[in-house]
Design an enzyme around this catalytic site. Sequence first.
Site, PDB file in Angstrom:
ATOM      1  N   CYS A 172       0.821  -1.223   0.000  1.00 34.24           N
ATOM      2  CA  CYS A 172       0.000   0.000   0.000  1.00 34.24           C
ATOM      3  C   CYS A 172       0.857   1.277   0.000  1.00 34.24           C
ATOM      4  CB  CYS A 172      -0.992  -0.057   1.155  1.00 34.24           C
ATOM      5  SG  CYS A 172      -2.439   0.943   0.858  1.00 34.24           S
TER       6      CYS A 172
ATOM      7  N   ARG B   1     -12.489   6.530  -1.038  1.00 31.36           N
ATOM      8  CA  ARG B   1     -11.440   5.554  -0.726  1.00 31.36           C
ATOM      9  C   ARG B   1     -11.886   4.172  -1.193  1.00 31.36           C
ATOM     10  NH1 ARG B   1      -7.402   7.026   2.479  1.00 31.36           N
ATOM     11  NH2 ARG B   1      -6.754   4.912   3.013  1.00 31.36           N
TER      12      ARG B   1
ATOM     13  N   HIS C 158      -3.602  -5.717   2.334  1.00 27.33           N
ATOM     14  CA  HIS C 158      -3.309  -5.806   3.766  1.00 27.33           C
ATOM     15  C   HIS C 158      -3.897  -7.122   4.267  1.00 27.33           C
ATOM     16  CE1 HIS C 158      -1.957  -1.655   4.377  1.00 27.33           C
ATOM     17  NE2 HIS C 158      -2.988  -1.238   3.665  1.00 27.33           N
TER      18      HIS C 158
END
Length: 242
Positions: free
Chosen positions: A93, A128, A192
């Site tokens: 990320c 997002r 993640h």
Amino acid sequence: MELNIYHLYPEHLNLYGDLGNVNCLKRRCLERGIEVNVVNFTDDEKPDLNDGDIFFIGGGSDRAQQLVYKDFLQYKDVLKELIEEGRAVLAVCGGYQLLGTSFIDKQGNNIPGLSILDYESKYTGDKRIIGNIIIETTLNLEPNKLVGFENHGARTYSKYQPLGNVLVGRGNNDDDMKEGIVYKNYIGTYLHGPVLPKNPHLADHLILQALRNKYGDVESLEPLDDEIENKAYEKFIKLYGK
Ligand code: GLN
């Protein structure tokens, strides 16, 4: 055999438990009798990058990326050379975005990337990207899916081989349904989870590449008892797969 796992800026880039990736690599080495040294590369400690066999850089806030950029700028050429030499790198990320050429933040500021590889990341004004993600990896792995979750504002645009094709979720951006990048033994990803405990086959891929790069002809790794990891992985696919 022995591997040095370099954790880059754990004090700044360690969102969503990304430290778990380093712990996963360490345990999967030790259980195979491979000696491991975990080396933190931080604002205050600068061990020689040339001694690293696997490098990990995790996720972080836009601000954390700016702090790391300023501090790492003088070392970026060394890491670029090591990637060209075939050292194993996992960037997640924010760390992934940081190694590219540019990062345009939400306010339109250009947080320069380290330009270690030629790809860009930018906020596009859209919401997002947050959620579970499943990709079909381009790496020769069995099983061929990787699972995790993503939470990033910026979108990444790249011409490199993707880590995978998105089956569930969004990935690099809202257009090409690609996720991450692969360049030699460098892997950048938005997954993640932490991504490696969720995908032990990817952890073993990084370990094997690092051993081969350091010692030459390492055929394979002895299998570990991954019953729990495999059950969690299969449950994830059952719950979130299409
Ligand atoms: N700050 C970056 C973004 O929001 C990366 C976030 C992260 O590392 N999860 O896109």
